[in-house]
Design an enzyme around this catalytic site. Structure first.
Site, PDB file in Angstrom:
ATOM      1  N   GLU A 275       0.820  -1.204   0.000  1.00  0.00           N
ATOM      2  CA  GLU A 275       0.000   0.000   0.000  1.00  0.00           C
ATOM      3  C   GLU A 275       0.863   1.269   0.000  1.00  0.00           C
ATOM      4  OE1 GLU A 275      -2.133  -0.686   3.571  1.00  0.00           O
ATOM      5  OE2 GLU A 275      -3.242  -2.413   2.786  1.00  0.00           O
ATOM      6  N   PRO A 276       1.710   1.445  -1.002  1.00  0.00           N
ATOM      7  CA  PRO A 276       2.536   2.660  -1.029  1.00  0.00           C
ATOM      8  C   PRO A 276       1.712   3.879  -1.401  1.00  0.00           C
ATOM      9  CG  PRO A 276       2.854   1.411  -3.042  1.00  0.00           C
ATOM     10  CD  PRO A 276       1.956   0.582  -2.164  1.00  0.00           C
ATOM     11  N   ARG A 278       3.152   7.611  -0.239  1.00  0.00           N
ATOM     12  CA  ARG A 278       4.109   8.716  -0.254  1.00  0.00           C
ATOM     13  C   ARG A 278       5.125   8.572  -1.377  1.00  0.00           C
ATOM     14  NH1 ARG A 278       5.568  11.827   4.240  1.00  0.00           N
ATOM     15  NH2 ARG A 278       4.640  10.249   5.574  1.00  0.00           N
ATOM     16  N   ARG A 314       2.948  20.022   6.644  1.00  0.00           N
ATOM     17  CA  ARG A 314       3.955  19.105   7.150  1.00  0.00           C
ATOM     18  C   ARG A 314       5.074  19.800   7.951  1.00  0.00           C
ATOM     19  NH1 ARG A 314       7.027  16.451   4.538  1.00  0.00           N
ATOM     20  NH2 ARG A 314       7.028  14.556   5.805  1.00  0.00           N
ATOM     21  N   TYR A 318       5.057  18.338  11.600  1.00  0.00           N
ATOM     22  CA  TYR A 318       6.096  17.338  11.824  1.00  0.00           C
ATOM     23  C   TYR A 318       7.502  17.920  11.907  1.00  0.00           C
ATOM     24  CZ  TYR A 318       2.362  14.346   9.903  1.00  0.00           C
ATOM     25  OH  TYR A 318       1.168  13.714   9.655  1.00  0.00           O
ATOM     26  N   CYS A 346      -1.713  33.924  10.371  1.00  0.00           N
ATOM     27  CA  CYS A 346      -1.435  34.601  11.644  1.00  0.00           C
ATOM     28  C   CYS A 346      -1.047  33.588  12.717  1.00  0.00           C
ATOM     29  CB  CYS A 346      -2.661  35.399  12.061  1.00  0.00           C
ATOM     30  SG  CYS A 346      -2.334  36.584  13.368  1.00  0.00           S
ATOM     31  N   GLU A 347       0.049  32.892  12.506  1.00  0.00           N
ATOM     32  CA  GLU A 347       0.610  31.905  13.427  1.00  0.00           C
ATOM     33  C   GLU A 347       2.125  31.913  13.258  1.00  0.00           C
ATOM     34  OE1 GLU A 347      -0.830  29.736  15.513  1.00  0.00           O
ATOM     35  OE2 GLU A 347      -2.948  29.697  14.928  1.00  0.00           O
ATOM     36  N   TYR A 375       0.392  14.238   1.022  1.00  0.00           N
ATOM     37  CA  TYR A 375       0.048  14.852   2.315  1.00  0.00           C
ATOM     38  C   TYR A 375       0.181  16.373   2.285  1.00  0.00           C
ATOM     39  CZ  TYR A 375       0.442   9.974   3.473  1.00  0.00           C
ATOM     40  OH  TYR A 375       0.297   8.608   3.468  1.00  0.00           O
TER      41      TYR A 375
END
Length: 421
Positions: A275-276, A278, A314, A318, A346-347, A375
């Protein structure tokens, strides 16, 4: 390898220049290469050519129906984790017999839907789910092919948020309890155990955790066969990593991964499913963005771009690295200067890179975030009321918008004000 290369000083997606796409659809925008998607799928397919197999693309990586159709027409199966992903795969023309339904929180409505419309197998994650599926299948008068996802307690040596094969993770049934679970399946109506499922994590750059997990699956398969179960398939998950940083050593390639599978489980005579996601989609896409301002701060420069964390989460989620390159090829030997690459949200977390060495860039210049095919679009949001950005698929010298940018009115029309306000 991907198909995003400089030609005559300009970054192209296959045979289409990125400035041409930016001029037509605006920025930010995701751009995918069909040639790269197909090349990566075929690498996995070739890696398992030594035996019966099905490469099931993990839809969660990039789920646009055009991408699913491209891969499905090439022969790929699909691994889905929700009814929505299942419906996308079917809308792309993928038959039910090539769709594997995974995921730890399948609802009864979702299970009923896939049983009514066709599914290759359902990968069970818990005993309560197993019993619910049995009850639904019995009332529908059908028999469902199932596997049990076992948790082998193997450290995948990847980011903690994408590790799925350790005992403390929420996924699967402890492998030590698997024989009892398969015995219960054999006694339940509507279920037929056809295989074993395992998936230990994502973005793995070392083959040893795969080897450890597959060795445990092989031992379990032999034990289950001794117990009288006809184990015909092994669903071995996905998770092979991609080189997000081009300067680093490349992760193992599909051919090496396929050889590990052959060595560890090839003698069992099982059909192999993988099940690839990425590795098929990751380097097949970029996020195209434009610099708004170059801001000189106290002791650092900020490159403020029109892409934001809601377009590519991401790095914020991460701490992930994405190579950032100018669309206009810089001269050889140009001096690089460190800059923080940030978005307009605004972060403070809306930061793609800190002190990243980059060639001279200024307002109006186009840049590309590499490795944004997986992703990115699927995890995007409308935070700060920023519209979802368009997706573009390129094939050779042709390109098409496969998801357009919504208008402001369309965003507002989804909401309503109660009569009492």
């Amino acid at each position: 390898m991907d198909h995003f290369l400089y030609r005559d000083g300009v970054l192209h997606a296959e045979d289409v220049s990125l400035p041409a796409i930016a001029a037509a659809v605006g920025t930010p925008a995701y751009v995918y290469s069909a040639a790269t998607l197909l090349r990566h799928y075929r690498l996995f397919d070739d890696a398992l050519a030594w035996g019966p197999h099905l490469v099931c693309y993990a839809v969660k990586a990039a789920s646009n129906v055009a991408i699913l159709k491209l891969l499905g027409d090439a022969g790929a199966g699909m691994d889905v984790v929700s009814e929505g992903e299942y419906r996308r795969a079917r809308a792309a023309g993928v038959p039910g017999e090539r769709i594997v339904f995974s995921g730890i929180g399948k609802t009864e409505g979702e299970m009923r839907h896939v049983l009514e419309n066709g599914v290759r197998q359902i990968n069970l994650e818990s005993e309560p789910e197993m019993r619910a599926l049995s009850r639904i299948a019995a009332t529908m008068g059908v028999e469902v092919p199932v596997t049990v996802r076992v948790n082998p307690d193997v450290d995948a040596r990847t980011h903690e948020k994408i590790a799925t094969g350790k005992a403390e993770n929420k996924f699967g049934i402890p492998i030590a309890r698997a024989r009892d679970v398969y015995a219960e399946i054999a006694a339940l109506p509507g279920l037929r155990a056809v295989g074993v499922d395992v998936h230990i994590g994502s973005q793995l750059t070392d083959l040893d955790p795969f080897r450890q997990a597959y060795r445990k699956v092989a031992d379990l398969t032999r034990a289950l066969r001794d117990d009288g179960h006809a184990i015909e398939r092994l669903d071995l998950g996905g998770g092979l990593g991609i080189p997000y940083e081009r300067s680093n050593l490349a992760p193992p390639v599909p051919a090496e991964y396929g050889e590990v599978i052959r060595q560890e489980v090839g003698d069992l005579g099982c059909e192999i499913e993988i099940e690839p996601g990425r590795l098929i989609a990751g380097n097949a896409g970029i996020l195209l963005s434009r610099v708004i301002y170059l801001k000189h701060g106290e002791g650092r420069d900020f490159l403020i771009v029109d892409a934001a964390m809601n377009d590519l989460i991401r790095p914020a989620m991460y701490g992930a690295h994405h190579d950032i390159v100018p669309v206009a090829e810089p001269p050889a030997g140009v001096d690089l200067s460190p800059a923080d690459v940030v978005g307009p949200v605004c972060e403070s977390g809306d930061t793609f890179a800190k002190a990243r060495p980059l060639p001279p860039l200024d307002g109006g210049d186009l840049i590309a975030f590499r490795g944004a095919g997986a992703y990115a679009a699927v995890m995007a949001s409308e935070y700060n009321s920023r519209p979802l950005v368009p997706e573009v698929l390129v094939q050779g010298d042709e390109w098409s918008v496969i998801r357009r940018r919504p208008t402001w009115d369309e965003m507002l029309e989804r909401e309503s004000i109660p009569d009492w306000l």
